[in-house]
Motif scaffolding. Sequence first.
Motif, PDB file in Angstrom:
ATOM      1  N   LEU A  23       2.875  -0.309   2.219  1.00 34.50           N
ATOM      2  CA  LEU A  23       1.684   0.495   2.468  1.00 34.50           C
ATOM      3  C   LEU A  23       2.051   1.925   2.854  1.00 34.50           C
ATOM      4  O   LEU A  23       1.265   2.854   2.640  1.00 34.50           O
ATOM      5  CB  LEU A  23       0.850  -0.141   3.583  1.00 34.50           C
ATOM      6  CG  LEU A  23       0.000  -1.335   3.163  1.00 34.50           C
ATOM      7  CD1 LEU A  23      -0.466  -2.122   4.382  1.00 34.50           C
ATOM      8  CD2 LEU A  23      -1.204  -0.869   2.346  1.00 34.50           C
TER       9      LEU A  23
ATOM     10  N   TRP B 167       1.669  -5.244  -6.194  1.00 37.53           N
ATOM     11  CA  TRP B 167       2.788  -4.943  -5.309  1.00 37.53           C
ATOM     12  C   TRP B 167       4.086  -5.041  -6.105  1.00 37.53           C
ATOM     13  O   TRP B 167       4.435  -6.105  -6.615  1.00 37.53           O
ATOM     14  CB  TRP B 167       2.798  -5.920  -4.137  1.00 37.53           C
ATOM     15  CG  TRP B 167       3.867  -5.667  -3.099  1.00 37.53           C
ATOM     16  CD1 TRP B 167       4.714  -4.608  -3.021  1.00 37.53           C
ATOM     17  CD2 TRP B 167       4.184  -6.514  -1.987  1.00 37.53           C
ATOM     18  NE1 TRP B 167       5.545  -4.723  -1.931  1.00 37.53           N
ATOM     19  CE2 TRP B 167       5.241  -5.889  -1.276  1.00 37.53           C
ATOM     20  CE3 TRP B 167       3.683  -7.723  -1.521  1.00 37.53           C
ATOM     21  CZ2 TRP B 167       5.806  -6.447  -0.135  1.00 37.53           C
ATOM     22  CZ3 TRP B 167       4.249  -8.281  -0.375  1.00 37.53           C
ATOM     23  CH2 TRP B 167       5.290  -7.651   0.313  1.00 37.53           C
TER      24      TRP B 167
ATOM     25  N   ARG C  64      -5.825  -1.757   6.357  1.00 32.74           N
ATOM     26  CA  ARG C  64      -5.018  -0.707   5.736  1.00 32.74           C
ATOM     27  C   ARG C  64      -4.936  -0.886   4.230  1.00 32.74           C
ATOM     28  O   ARG C  64      -4.986   0.092   3.471  1.00 32.74           O
ATOM     29  CB  ARG C  64      -3.611  -0.698   6.333  1.00 32.74           C
ATOM     30  CG  ARG C  64      -3.527  -0.183   7.765  1.00 32.74           C
ATOM     31  CD  ARG C  64      -2.088  -0.184   8.246  1.00 32.74           C
ATOM     32  NE  ARG C  64      -1.240   0.648   7.401  1.00 32.74           N
ATOM     33  CZ  ARG C  64       0.089   0.595   7.406  1.00 32.74           C
ATOM     34  NH1 ARG C  64       0.725  -0.265   8.182  1.00 32.74           N
ATOM     35  NH2 ARG C  64       0.795   1.390   6.608  1.00 32.74           N
ATOM     36  N   LEU C  65      -4.828  -2.141   3.798  1.00 34.15           N
ATOM     37  CA  LEU C  65      -4.751  -2.413   2.362  1.00 34.15           C
ATOM     38  C   LEU C  65      -6.056  -2.026   1.666  1.00 34.15           C
ATOM     39  O   LEU C  65      -6.048  -1.431   0.583  1.00 34.15           O
ATOM     40  CB  LEU C  65      -4.437  -3.891   2.134  1.00 34.15           C
ATOM     41  CG  LEU C  65      -4.257  -4.343   0.683  1.00 34.15           C
ATOM     42  CD1 LEU C  65      -3.100  -3.594   0.031  1.00 34.15           C
ATOM     43  CD2 LEU C  65      -4.015  -5.845   0.616  1.00 34.15           C
TER      44      LEU C  65
ATOM     45  N   PHE D  40      -6.246   1.682   1.338  1.00 36.92           N
ATOM     46  CA  PHE D  40      -5.348   2.159   0.286  1.00 36.92           C
ATOM     47  C   PHE D  40      -5.992   1.997  -1.095  1.00 36.92           C
ATOM     48  O   PHE D  40      -5.971   2.922  -1.917  1.00 36.92           O
ATOM     49  CB  PHE D  40      -4.017   1.398   0.333  1.00 36.92           C
ATOM     50  CG  PHE D  40      -3.178   1.565  -0.906  1.00 36.92           C
ATOM     51  CD1 PHE D  40      -2.424   2.717  -1.083  1.00 36.92           C
ATOM     52  CD2 PHE D  40      -3.162   0.592  -1.897  1.00 36.92           C
ATOM     53  CE1 PHE D  40      -1.673   2.892  -2.244  1.00 36.92           C
ATOM     54  CE2 PHE D  40      -2.409   0.754  -3.044  1.00 36.92           C
ATOM     55  CZ  PHE D  40      -1.657   1.908  -3.223  1.00 36.92           C
TER      56      PHE D  40
END
Length: 266
Positions: A9, A38, A62-63, A66
């Motif tokens: 991340l 990923w 957070r993902l 993003f």
Amino acid sequence: LAAALAAALDGAALGVHYQPEIDVATGDVVAMEALVRWHFGDALLLPGAFLHLADETGLMGRLTDFVLDTALRDLASWKACDLPLRIAVNVAATALGRPGVADEMLQHVRRYRAQPSEVCIEVTEDSAASDDITVVENLLQLRLNGFTLALDDYGTGCATLQQLHRLPLTQLKVDRSFVYNASREPRLRELLGSSIELGRRLGLQTVAEGVEKDEDLTLVRALGCALAQGHLFARPMPADAVPDWHNGWTRQRKGSSEQVFRADLT
């Protein structure tokens, strides 16, 4: 693995691919669904391999940030190419459980000078069935701000008619398990048709996932589904491949006299 995901991340190991949603009546491309990837060593991991890890380690927020930020940046680049697209972003229940997340998403959208109506937030059935008042409040706030809301993978979770009624959904995405082989299996066809009819009766735009064959497209069109998504049209692709694919798809559709829209998967 948790440390590696956190590092991804912070670095460049995560990316986003996109798969189109097609209007089954016209063949127009109406949206691109953002699908996180990923790069883990030599492998390209799909969401099913690591989303549970993000959920369990507190990284889902957070993902989500993003993916939304990346998709909005890519949307801006497509607009510069004169592509009239919308984006769809999957958001998990744990991310929706953060107080103020609806306002954060609106700030993301404004940062890229996009409109909330250009963004569809896709939620899973566990999100729709959540008793967490914060999840419900965030969904309501998102809709009031102009975002569209889709119930993803319908038929695989625990959503009830009550939840479909109480949430401000605008779209119902029927899971691929109902679409695959539905043209050959009468019981699957009935389940697919009932799901599409339910969405229509509730005033929701319906999307058939996992359309891979011509007969899948012919069936979902006959059943009254509005949009379709699947490998028949395109496999998930990087953002920089979208303009060329879109232009090729448009030329092919305009130059074809066939009733069924096809994609060159080679």
